[in-house]
Design a protein around this motif. Structure first.
Motif, PDB file in Angstrom:
ATOM      1  N   HIS A  90     -31.705 -25.339  16.240  1.00  0.00           N
ATOM      2  CA  HIS A  90     -30.595 -23.903  16.342  1.00  0.00           C
ATOM      3  C   HIS A  90     -31.746 -22.737  16.498  1.00  0.00           C
ATOM      4  O   HIS A  90     -32.643 -22.493  16.029  1.00  0.00           O
ATOM      5  N   LEU A  91     -31.320 -22.032  17.585  1.00  0.00           N
ATOM      6  CA  LEU A  91     -32.103 -20.733  18.266  1.00  0.00           C
ATOM      7  C   LEU A  91     -30.972 -19.611  17.890  1.00  0.00           C
ATOM      8  O   LEU A  91     -30.011 -19.663  18.619  1.00  0.00           O
ATOM      9  N   LEU A 119     -36.562 -18.737  15.718  1.00  0.00           N
ATOM     10  CA  LEU A 119     -35.995 -20.093  15.555  1.00  0.00           C
ATOM     11  C   LEU A 119     -35.445 -20.254  14.058  1.00  0.00           C
ATOM     12  O   LEU A 119     -36.007 -19.715  13.154  1.00  0.00           O
ATOM     13  N   ALA A 120     -34.358 -20.662  14.044  1.00  0.00           N
ATOM     14  CA  ALA A 120     -33.657 -20.710  12.752  1.00  0.00           C
ATOM     15  C   ALA A 120     -33.804 -21.771  11.930  1.00  0.00           C
ATOM     16  O   ALA A 120     -34.339 -22.974  12.370  1.00  0.00           O
ATOM     17  N   HIS A 152     -35.029 -19.098   4.219  1.00  0.00           N
ATOM     18  CA  HIS A 152     -33.851 -19.790   4.588  1.00  0.00           C
ATOM     19  C   HIS A 152     -33.581 -20.702   3.513  1.00  0.00           C
ATOM     20  O   HIS A 152     -34.193 -21.306   2.890  1.00  0.00           O
ATOM     21  N   PRO A 153     -32.063 -20.654   2.676  1.00  0.00           N
ATOM     22  CA  PRO A 153     -31.774 -21.406   1.509  1.00  0.00           C
ATOM     23  C   PRO A 153     -32.139 -22.878   1.723  1.00  0.00           C
ATOM     24  O   PRO A 153     -32.357 -23.492   1.065  1.00  0.00           O
ATOM     25  N   ALA A 160     -32.763 -14.936   5.969  1.00  0.00           N
ATOM     26  CA  ALA A 160     -31.425 -14.647   6.118  1.00  0.00           C
ATOM     27  C   ALA A 160     -30.696 -15.837   5.387  1.00  0.00           C
ATOM     28  O   ALA A 160     -31.291 -16.995   4.857  1.00  0.00           O
ATOM     29  N   SER A 161     -29.372 -15.745   5.029  1.00  0.00           N
ATOM     30  CA  SER A 161     -28.680 -16.643   4.262  1.00  0.00           C
ATOM     31  C   SER A 161     -27.859 -17.926   4.990  1.00  0.00           C
ATOM     32  O   SER A 161     -27.739 -18.746   4.230  1.00  0.00           O
TER      33      SER A 161
END
Ligand code: AMP
Ligand code: ZN
Ligand code: FE
Ligand code: FE
Length: 286
Positions: free
Chosen positions: A75-76, A196-197, A228-229, A253-254
């Motif tokens: 995921h981007l 990049l996520a 990130h969680p 980020a959440s």
């Protein structure tokens, strides 16, 4: 300290709240600002922008692009893209079309063993009642999960994913995804900032590896979402070292999805420095 949540989803993709509600919640939980990053669509931006101004929080328009690097679903995040940029807009339209065909095929397979229909999936899509007439959200497995939950088969999305929606399930069908390096290039060309996520997400058997990161950096990657969680703590140090050695920025980020996931808005966040740096690099009015 000012905190910003750089990754959230609304009913325009697979979140369960409208963008305006995210803006009001952001103010309520003490965030200074947030980015709306729905999967493969920018449709929620205008509502988010208006509601953010009313709620007194800063808003950064974003997107989470469905991409693929070799075998890995990747995921981007793209911040501040021009939504009219034709190459990116056409690629995103292709992703959304493929998602519909893929979800229909998954529902067809599931309907052999579960009493669900495509109409139920689309009719129950979290936002169907509140989205503008004739607008279809970016369809994903969470919408199928919601229909299975509504029909009483599973207690929540997570249980439906674990049993029937995960890759490897006989009901699973892959969807078209843009090559990650191409998506990075398109986000840059559209004036956006690519991040990049969740590179160390625990849904994967391993972290994004260094050779992939080298290629992403060469293509123009700006940062990685390290806080990130779902990132596995044991995979973080290697990513941190890589980022430090390659001038990559780090974000937090959440990945808020409303009631669709346990992630709470603002549970992870970015500091004002990264937020302002992104703002200074994109052509987005305040
Ligand atoms: P898709 O886009 O159809 O491949 O579905 C992936 C989306 O499902 C991602 O946005 C995830 O946030 C969400 N997702 C993945 N696993 C789960 C889970 N266990 N519970 C709830 N949502 C999930
Ligand atoms: Zn999602
Ligand atoms: Fe994601
Ligand atoms: Fe996400």
């Amino acid at each position: 300290m000012l905190r910003y949540d750089l990754h959230t989803h609304s009913v325009y993709s697979d979140g369960t709240t409208v963008p305006g509600e995210i803006a009001r919640e952001a103010a309520a939980v003490g965030l200074a600002g947030f980015a709306l990053t729905d999967h493969d669509t920018t449709e929620g931006w205008s509502e988010a922008r208006i509601a953010s101004a009313e709620a007194g929080v800063d808003f950064l328009p974003g997107i989470e692009v469905t991409t693929r690097d070799e075998w890995r679903s990747t995921h981007l995040l793209g911040y501040g893209i021009d939504p009219e940029h034709s190459e990116l807009a056409e690629a995103l339209a292709r992703v959304r079309r493929s998602r519909v065909a893929r979800a229909k095929e998954m529902v067809r397979r599931l309907s052999a063993d579960y009493d669900i229909t495509w109409e139920a999936v689309i009719g129950d899509a979290a936002g169907a009642a509140v989205l503008p007439e004739s607008f279809t959200p970016t369809v994903g497995r969470p919408h199928i999960a919601d229909a299975l939950v509504a029909a009483g088969y599973f207690p929540d999305r997570g249980a439906a994913f674990a049993e029937v929606l995960r890759p490897g399930s006989r009901y699973y069908v892959p969807t078209y995804a843009i090559e990650t390096v191409d998506a990075i290039g398109m986000v840059r060309e559209a004036g956006g900032i690519p991040v990049l996520a969740h590179p160390a997400a625990d849904r994967h058997s391993r972290s994004v590896d260094v050779s992939a990161l080298e290629r992403f950096v060469a293509a123009g990657l700006w940062g990685i979402e390290l806080d990130h969680p779902e990132n596995r703590p044991e995979w973080i140090p290697e990513l941190e070292r890589f980022a430090a050695g390659h001038g990559l920025r780090l974000t937090g980020a959440s990945d808020y999805h409303g009631a669709g996931k346990p992630n709470r808005l603002g549970e992870r966040s970015s500091a004002v420095g990264s937020w302002e740096e992104i703002r200074s690099l994109v052509a987005v009015p305040r």
